[in-house]
Design a protein around this motif. Structure first.
Motif, PDB file in Angstrom:
ATOM      1  N   ALA A 145      19.536   2.120  36.650  1.00 53.10           N
ATOM      2  CA  ALA A 145      18.885   0.828  36.469  1.00 53.10           C
ATOM      3  C   ALA A 145      17.807   0.618  37.526  1.00 53.10           C
ATOM      4  CB  ALA A 145      19.920  -0.291  36.543  1.00 53.10           C
ATOM      5  N   GLN A 146      18.129   0.926  38.782  1.00 53.90           N
ATOM      6  CA  GLN A 146      17.133   0.730  39.845  1.00 53.90           C
ATOM      7  C   GLN A 146      15.937   1.648  39.653  1.00 53.90           C
ATOM      8  OE1 GLN A 146      18.642   0.453  43.763  1.00 53.90           O
ATOM      9  NE2 GLN A 146      16.637   0.209  44.685  1.00 53.90           N
ATOM     10  N   THR A 147      16.193   2.890  39.292  1.00 55.63           N
ATOM     11  CA  THR A 147      15.087   3.824  39.067  1.00 55.63           C
ATOM     12  C   THR A 147      14.212   3.352  37.909  1.00 55.63           C
ATOM     13  OG1 THR A 147      16.412   5.678  39.878  1.00 55.63           O
ATOM     14  CG2 THR A 147      14.502   6.211  38.516  1.00 55.63           C
ATOM     15  N   GLY A 148      14.856   2.883  36.831  1.00 51.52           N
ATOM     16  CA  GLY A 148      14.092   2.400  35.686  1.00 51.52           C
ATOM     17  C   GLY A 148      13.226   1.205  36.036  1.00 51.52           C
ATOM     18  N   ILE A 149      13.799   0.242  36.764  1.00 48.61           N
ATOM     19  CA  ILE A 149      13.055  -0.965  37.142  1.00 48.61           C
ATOM     20  C   ILE A 149      11.911  -0.621  38.090  1.00 48.61           C
ATOM     21  CG2 ILE A 149      13.198  -3.147  38.405  1.00 48.61           C
ATOM     22  CD1 ILE A 149      16.090  -3.381  37.327  1.00 48.61           C
ATOM     23  N   GLU A 150      12.227   0.121  39.165  1.00 41.83           N
ATOM     24  CA  GLU A 150      11.203   0.437  40.163  1.00 41.83           C
ATOM     25  C   GLU A 150      10.083   1.271  39.549  1.00 41.83           C
ATOM     26  OE1 GLU A 150      11.205  -1.172  42.777  1.00 41.83           O
ATOM     27  OE2 GLU A 150      12.980  -0.972  44.048  1.00 41.83           O
ATOM     28  N   SER A 151      10.438   2.247  38.735  1.00 41.86           N
ATOM     29  CA  SER A 151       9.421   3.103  38.122  1.00 41.86           C
ATOM     30  C   SER A 151       8.510   2.296  37.213  1.00 41.86           C
ATOM     31  CB  SER A 151      10.086   4.234  37.326  1.00 41.86           C
ATOM     32  OG  SER A 151      10.848   5.066  38.168  1.00 41.86           O
ATOM     33  N   TYR A 152       9.115   1.396  36.437  1.00 47.39           N
ATOM     34  CA  TYR A 152       8.307   0.572  35.539  1.00 47.39           C
ATOM     35  C   TYR A 152       7.347  -0.322  36.324  1.00 47.39           C
ATOM     36  CZ  TYR A 152       6.968  -3.002  32.238  1.00 47.39           C
ATOM     37  OH  TYR A 152       6.227  -3.874  31.476  1.00 47.39           O
ATOM     38  N   LEU A 153       7.875  -1.002  37.364  1.00 46.57           N
ATOM     39  CA  LEU A 153       7.036  -1.925  38.126  1.00 46.57           C
ATOM     40  C   LEU A 153       5.953  -1.185  38.913  1.00 46.57           C
ATOM     41  CD1 LEU A 153       9.685  -4.498  39.407  1.00 46.57           C
ATOM     42  CD2 LEU A 153       8.065  -4.743  37.511  1.00 46.57           C
ATOM     43  N   ALA A 168      17.122  -4.555  26.507  1.00 45.03           N
ATOM     44  CA  ALA A 168      16.392  -3.344  26.887  1.00 45.03           C
ATOM     45  C   ALA A 168      15.544  -2.872  25.711  1.00 45.03           C
ATOM     46  CB  ALA A 168      17.377  -2.249  27.306  1.00 45.03           C
ATOM     47  N   ARG A 169      14.444  -2.201  26.031  1.00 45.90           N
ATOM     48  CA  ARG A 169      13.543  -1.607  25.037  1.00 45.90           C
ATOM     49  C   ARG A 169      12.834  -2.639  24.183  1.00 45.90           C
ATOM     50  NH1 ARG A 169      18.452   2.525  23.628  1.00 45.90           N
ATOM     51  NH2 ARG A 169      18.632   3.377  25.740  1.00 45.90           N
ATOM     52  N   THR A 170      12.703  -3.867  24.720  1.00 45.98           N
ATOM     53  CA  THR A 170      11.879  -4.884  24.080  1.00 45.98           C
ATOM     54  C   THR A 170      10.675  -5.149  24.970  1.00 45.98           C
ATOM     55  OG1 THR A 170      13.180  -6.647  25.140  1.00 45.98           O
ATOM     56  CG2 THR A 170      13.822  -5.986  22.914  1.00 45.98           C
ATOM     57  N   ARG A 171       9.670  -5.805  24.426  1.00 48.57           N
ATOM     58  CA  ARG A 171       8.423  -6.019  25.157  1.00 48.57           C
ATOM     59  C   ARG A 171       8.606  -7.075  26.227  1.00 48.57           C
ATOM     60  NH1 ARG A 171       3.565  -8.825  25.238  1.00 48.57           N
ATOM     61  NH2 ARG A 171       1.688  -7.514  25.458  1.00 48.57           N
ATOM     62  N   LEU A 172       8.109  -6.782  27.432  1.00 51.66           N
ATOM     63  CA  LEU A 172       8.156  -7.726  28.540  1.00 51.66           C
ATOM     64  C   LEU A 172       6.902  -8.599  28.539  1.00 51.66           C
ATOM     65  CD1 LEU A 172       9.431  -5.430  31.426  1.00 51.66           C
ATOM     66  CD2 LEU A 172      10.623  -7.406  30.477  1.00 51.66           C
ATOM     67  N   PRO A 173       6.951  -9.763  29.196  1.00 53.32           N
ATOM     68  CA  PRO A 173       5.739 -10.571  29.352  1.00 53.32           C
ATOM     69  C   PRO A 173       4.648  -9.752  30.054  1.00 53.32           C
ATOM     70  CG  PRO A 173       7.665 -11.796  30.075  1.00 53.32           C
ATOM     71  CD  PRO A 173       8.125 -10.391  29.827  1.00 53.32           C
ATOM     72  N   GLY A 200       3.292  -7.132  28.727  1.00 48.48           N
ATOM     73  CA  GLY A 200       3.238  -5.801  28.123  1.00 48.48           C
ATOM     74  C   GLY A 200       4.229  -4.842  28.744  1.00 48.48           C
ATOM     75  N   GLY A 201       4.516  -3.778  28.043  1.00 47.37           N
ATOM     76  CA  GLY A 201       5.445  -2.768  28.534  1.00 47.37           C
ATOM     77  C   GLY A 201       6.846  -2.985  27.996  1.00 47.37           C
ATOM     78  N   GLU A 202       7.644  -1.927  28.041  1.00 51.33           N
ATOM     79  CA  GLU A 202       9.001  -1.944  27.495  1.00 51.33           C
ATOM     80  C   GLU A 202      10.020  -2.147  28.603  1.00 51.33           C
ATOM     81  OE1 GLU A 202      11.311   1.676  25.857  1.00 51.33           O
ATOM     82  OE2 GLU A 202      10.354   0.803  24.090  1.00 51.33           O
ATOM     83  N   ASN A 203      10.910  -3.097  28.396  1.00 46.48           N
ATOM     84  CA  ASN A 203      11.947  -3.412  29.374  1.00 46.48           C
ATOM     85  C   ASN A 203      12.875  -2.207  29.575  1.00 46.48           C
ATOM     86  OD1 ASN A 203      13.679  -4.749  31.084  1.00 46.48           O
ATOM     87  ND2 ASN A 203      14.650  -5.972  29.489  1.00 46.48           N
ATOM     88  N   PRO A 204      13.028  -1.718  30.821  1.00 45.02           N
ATOM     89  CA  PRO A 204      13.853  -0.519  31.037  1.00 45.02           C
ATOM     90  C   PRO A 204      15.346  -0.781  31.086  1.00 45.02           C
ATOM     91  CG  PRO A 204      12.903  -1.236  33.114  1.00 45.02           C
ATOM     92  CD  PRO A 204      12.334  -2.143  32.053  1.00 45.02           C
ATOM     93  N   VAL A 205      15.765  -2.039  31.247  1.00 45.21           N
ATOM     94  CA  VAL A 205      17.190  -2.367  31.350  1.00 45.21           C
ATOM     95  C   VAL A 205      17.472  -3.645  30.571  1.00 45.21           C
ATOM     96  CG1 VAL A 205      17.404  -1.322  33.650  1.00 45.21           C
ATOM     97  CG2 VAL A 205      16.931  -3.765  33.447  1.00 45.21           C
ATOM     98  N   ALA A 206      18.740  -3.845  30.211  1.00 44.71           N
ATOM     99  CA  ALA A 206      19.157  -5.124  29.642  1.00 44.71           C
ATOM    100  C   ALA A 206      19.506  -6.061  30.797  1.00 44.71           C
ATOM    101  CB  ALA A 206      20.369  -4.930  28.737  1.00 44.71           C
ATOM    102  N   VAL A 207      18.958  -7.277  30.766  1.00 42.71           N
ATOM    103  CA  VAL A 207      19.191  -8.261  31.822  1.00 42.71           C
ATOM    104  C   VAL A 207      19.927  -9.445  31.202  1.00 42.71           C
ATOM    105  CG1 VAL A 207      18.160  -9.710  33.598  1.00 42.71           C
ATOM    106  CG2 VAL A 207      17.064  -7.549  32.972  1.00 42.71           C
ATOM    107  N   ILE A 208      21.137  -9.703  31.678  1.00 39.50           N
ATOM    108  CA  ILE A 208      21.960 -10.771  31.117  1.00 39.50           C
ATOM    109  C   ILE A 208      22.104 -11.902  32.136  1.00 39.50           C
ATOM    110  CG2 ILE A 208      24.226 -11.421  30.228  1.00 39.50           C
ATOM    111  CD1 ILE A 208      24.567  -8.620  29.181  1.00 39.50           C
ATOM    112  N   ARG A 209      21.727 -13.080  31.689  1.00 40.22           N
ATOM    113  CA  ARG A 209      21.913 -14.289  32.509  1.00 40.22           C
ATOM    114  C   ARG A 209      23.213 -14.947  32.089  1.00 40.22           C
ATOM    115  NH1 ARG A 209      18.084 -18.582  30.667  1.00 40.22           N
ATOM    116  NH2 ARG A 209      19.878 -19.241  29.410  1.00 40.22           N
ATOM    117  N   VAL A 210      24.111 -15.140  33.033  1.00 46.52           N
ATOM    118  CA  VAL A 210      25.397 -15.764  32.731  1.00 46.52           C
ATOM    119  C   VAL A 210      25.492 -17.091  33.485  1.00 46.52           C
ATOM    120  CG1 VAL A 210      26.629 -13.651  32.180  1.00 46.52           C
ATOM    121  CG2 VAL A 210      26.493 -14.363  34.532  1.00 46.52           C
TER     122      VAL A 210
END
Length: 440
Positions: free
Chosen positions: A44-52, A158-163, A165-175
């Motif tokens: 998850a960290q690698t996916g987020i950091e690489s994307y950003l 995950a894998r949906t478009r972020l604000p 542009g670009g594809e979200n690398p992880v699923a982010v759940i707000r609880v």
């Protein structure tokens, strides 16, 4: 020319200021402080950091190209309005990159909070377990959780478009923070996981044609089937939750939608959620189909006592009567549905509901009472089902439940951290220098 030169100078200063502020945005690994047990998974960290990092590199290149254009003959001959228009596009992209950074920052900053950070890591483990399916039906993405105000949960899949542009690398759940820590959090959490699973399995699109076919039949219930189709996305997520954690799902749902009467019976055709009254009744019906037991009828009767149908306007009362009349057929459709992606299996088959029958959950809890150590060797999603069943049976108090779940969340977080560390040590991963993250 003087005016044009001044405009060019001003816009270059603003572009360079954007670059300066962009360079202040560093990888999370350089400024987020948290205990090792609160870390997110390396994937998850690698996916987020690489994307950003990629987003910042692209924006940096756009700014540099714009500055070169301003200084070149094309920029010098352009009108101030044209140059400003190009800069405004850059600024929108800059804000998009910051929005993406803040999205993940909200999820990671809480990891530095005492206890909460570790519990969130434990919820990551629960989410991954809830998303896992035996049978290699999909490649599950990493999941990270964070807390927020309010009573409802939400997911950015995950894998949906972020604000921006670009594809979200992880699923982010707000609880919801108000659910920490009790078994009801599993209802909200696993419901959101259900949305991710449904997308990976394309469940909604596989069910829509069946529901549309039922609308074309003759009879008084055509319009009712159109409502079920309208709500199918949320219903599939509820089904996933009930199938994963049993009665804990329905009890948690009741806690969320126990609102003033006007809201419970509001039938809003623009809302993708069913009205709370029928949603709870549907949850009980799904529970009865998956785990036959008198508890579901008892719970549905309690909901009727909380929110009786009398007093509703005649037309609204007829709508709810029709919805109730179609409940058995609709639940049977869900239980017996065989989407192509499951290769002939039903959802009931792949979700292994036989392991969560009430008598099995009760037996697990009795074993835990005698040998508490076995509780820590139970899979997270099964543990939530056991605890939810014990709460429903009156064998576990709210105070005991909170203490047990806090211990389990901490245990799961620590166990995952040690497992990841052991795996890294076993593979003898060597540090290769800062090359991959040099341009942050």
């Amino acid at each position: 020319m003087a005016s044009l030169s001044y405009a060019t100078w001003i816009l270059e200063q603003e572009a360079r200021a954007l670059m300066t502020r962009l360079n202040r945005v560093k990888p999370f690994a350089l400024h987020e402080t948290m205990m090792p047990a609160a870390y997110i998974l390396p994937s998850a960290q690698t996916g987020i950091e690489s994307y950003l990092i990629k987003s910042r590199q692209e924006l940096r290149g756009m700014i540099q190209h714009y500055i070169r254009w301003l200084r070149g003959p094309s920029g010098q001959s352009a009108t101030p309005a044209h140059a400003q228009r190009l800069f405004s596009i850059l600024r929108l992209r800059f804000n998009g990159v910051l929005t993406q950074f803040d999205l993940f920052s909200d999820a990671l900053t809480q990891r530095s909070e005492n206890e909460i950070g570790v519990w969130l890591s434990g919820l990551d483990v629960v989410s991954a377990d809830a998303l896992r399916l035996p049978g290699d039906y999909y490649d599950a993405p990493p999941v990270i959780c964070y807390l927020d105000r309010g009573v409802g949960a939400a997911i950015r899949r995950a894998r949906t478009r972020l604000p921006g542009g670009g594809e979200n690398p992880v699923a982010v759940i707000r609880v919801p923070r108000e659910r920490m820590v009790g078994s009801s959090i599993a209802s909200s959490l696993v419901h959101e996981v259900g949305h991710q699973a449904a997308a990976l399995l394309d469940l909604v699109n596989s069910l829509r044609p069946v529901l549309q076919g039922l609308q074309r039949g003759s009879g008084p219930y055509n319009a009712v089937w159109s409502l079920w189709e309208r709500w199918i996305s949320e219903i599939v997520a509820d089904f996933w939750s009930v199938a994963r954690v049993g009665i804990a799902s329905t009890l948690g749902l009741m806690g969320v939608v126990s609102l003033p009467r006007a809201f419970v019976f509001r039938l809003n055709l623009d809302d993708p959620h069913p009205p709370p009254w029928i949603r709870v009744k549907l949850s009980c019906a799904m529970g009865q189909a998956l785990y036959p037991h008198p508890q579901w009828e008892r719970l549905a009767g309690l909901w009727d006592a909380f929110y009786p149908l009398y007093g509703l306007e005649a037309e609204l009362r007829r709508d709810f009567d029709k919805l109730q009349a179609t409940l058995p057929g609709f639940v049977a459709l869900l239980v017996n549905h065989r989407p192509k992606c499951l290769r002939g299996q039903t959802l009931v088959d792949v979700l292994e509901v036989h392991k969560r029958q009430p008598r099995h959950l009760q037996a697990h809890f009795q074993t835990w009472r005698k040998k508490p150590s076995k509780m820590y060797r139970t899979s997270p999603i099964l543990a939530f089902a056991v605890i939810g069943q014990a709460r429903s049976d009156g064998r576990l108090s709210p105070e005991e439940e909170s203490v047990i779940l806090a211990k389990l969340l901490t245990h799961w977080a620590l166990s995952r951290t040690l497992s990841v560390s052991a795996a890294c040590a076993e593979r003898n991963i060597r540090y290769t220098g800062p090359r991959a993250y040099a341009a942050f």
